[in-house]
Write a protein that holds these residues in place. Structure first.
Motif, PDB file in Angstrom:
ATOM      1  N   THR A  64      -2.408  -2.705  -3.592  1.00 54.09           N
ATOM      2  CA  THR A  64      -2.428  -3.756  -4.594  1.00 54.09           C
ATOM      3  C   THR A  64      -2.100  -5.070  -3.905  1.00 54.09           C
ATOM      4  N   PHE A 102      -1.717  -0.302  -8.751  1.00 56.08           N
ATOM      5  CA  PHE A 102      -2.375   0.112  -7.505  1.00 56.08           C
ATOM      6  C   PHE A 102      -3.804   0.564  -7.788  1.00 56.08           C
ATOM      7  N   ARG A 103      -4.671   0.397  -6.788  1.00 58.65           N
ATOM      8  CA  ARG A 103      -6.056   0.879  -6.842  1.00 58.65           C
ATOM      9  C   ARG A 103      -6.292   1.796  -5.644  1.00 58.65           C
ATOM     10  N   THR A 104      -7.172   2.761  -5.833  1.00 59.15           N
ATOM     11  CA  THR A 104      -7.518   3.646  -4.719  1.00 59.15           C
ATOM     12  C   THR A 104      -8.352   2.878  -3.711  1.00 59.15           C
ATOM     13  N   ALA A 105      -7.932   2.928  -2.451  1.00 58.42           N
ATOM     14  CA  ALA A 105      -8.664   2.284  -1.366  1.00 58.42           C
ATOM     15  C   ALA A 105      -9.512   3.295  -0.599  1.00 58.42           C
ATOM     16  N   TYR A 136       1.001   5.240 -10.323  1.00 58.20           N
ATOM     17  CA  TYR A 136       0.704   4.117  -9.423  1.00 58.20           C
ATOM     18  C   TYR A 136      -0.404   3.240  -9.997  1.00 58.20           C
ATOM     19  N   GLU A 137      -1.412   3.853 -10.611  1.00 55.45           N
ATOM     20  CA  GLU A 137      -2.484   3.070 -11.241  1.00 55.45           C
ATOM     21  C   GLU A 137      -1.929   2.219 -12.390  1.00 55.45           C
ATOM     22  N   GLU A 148      -3.400  -9.812  -7.550  1.00 57.62           N
ATOM     23  CA  GLU A 148      -3.745  -8.902  -8.640  1.00 57.62           C
ATOM     24  C   GLU A 148      -2.551  -8.541  -9.521  1.00 57.62           C
ATOM     25  N   ARG A 202      -1.620   8.556 -11.306  1.00 61.59           N
ATOM     26  CA  ARG A 202      -1.690   7.858 -12.599  1.00 61.59           C
ATOM     27  C   ARG A 202      -0.562   6.821 -12.730  1.00 61.59           C
ATOM     28  N   MET A 259      -3.699   3.942  -1.540  1.00 61.04           N
ATOM     29  CA  MET A 259      -3.817   3.009  -2.647  1.00 61.04           C
ATOM     30  C   MET A 259      -3.191   1.683  -2.226  1.00 61.04           C
ATOM     31  N   TRP A 276       0.844  -1.194   0.000  1.00 62.69           N
ATOM     32  CA  TRP A 276       0.000   0.000   0.000  1.00 62.69           C
ATOM     33  C   TRP A 276       0.878   1.243   0.000  1.00 62.69           C
TER      34      TRP A 276
END
Length: 193
Positions: free
Chosen positions: A175, A151-154, A146-147, A179, A144, A173, A132
């Motif tokens: 992952t 990574f995803r926004t938590a 990190y995405e 995933e 952007r 964020m 995280w």
């Protein structure tokens, strides 16, 4: 002992690699850390002296955190371009991720590549299950990158940081190892004869 011209590279792609954190680069790391853009991005309000950074380096080298020097390989020669860090919590097999790039290394995709390499290492060598990070909400370029790395926004911690003198949210964020998609550079290393 590795020199600037022949550093140890642990894992990498054609244009980016990770190697050990190096005491001989303390002044280089310090210079990057004093860049005003980085100070704003981390929400720090003041620079640090080279003497304080040198003292801190000894502590970091002995610590339990996993630190890498990021190398830019685009010129054909490994050029130090940043630092990537995993701050592990071994009890739950997770880690916080932090990355810092040299001013001249930003905006070329190196941050995304270094992040993916660090995640590859985290999930396939360190056997973490989740990584995280926190990033200031106005730092949209970092979000952007990190995405792109997976990574995803938590969620968002409201008014947890400062950006250009104003309070702002801090995006959390994460992952998961399950995933992590795309090619792993670690797997092929294990199947070499």
């Amino acid at each position: 002992m590795s020199t600037h011209s022949d550093p140890i590279l642990w894992i990498g792609t054609e244009t980016c690699a990770l190697g050990p954190y190096r005491a001989d680069l303390v002044e280089t790391y310090w210079r990057w850390e004093q860049d005003p853009v980085l100070l704003v991005g981390y929400g720090r309000q003041g620079p640090e002296s080279l003497e304080a950074r040198t003292e801190g380096m000894a502590h970091q080298l002995r610590g339990a955190n996993i630190r890498f020097t990021v190398y830019d390989l685009s010129s054909g020669e490994p050029v130090p371009a940043g630092v990537a860090t995993l701050l592990p919590d071994h009890a739950v097999r997770t880690a916080e991720f932090v990355i810092m790039l040299a001013p001249e290394a930003r905006g070329h995709g190196l941050g995304t590549q270094a992040t993916r390499l660090t995640l590859d290492y985290a999930f396939h060598i360190t056997n973490l299950r989740m990584v995280w990070l926190k990033v200031l909400a106005p730092n949209t370029a970092a979000v952007r990158a990190y995405e792109k790395a997976g990574f995803r926004t938590a969620g968002t911690l409201r008014e947890a940081g400062y950006w250009l003198g104003r309070s702002c949210g801090e995006v959390v964020m994460d992952t998961l190892a399950t995933e992590f998609t795309g090619p792993s550079v670690v797997g092929p290393l294990l199947t070499r004869p």
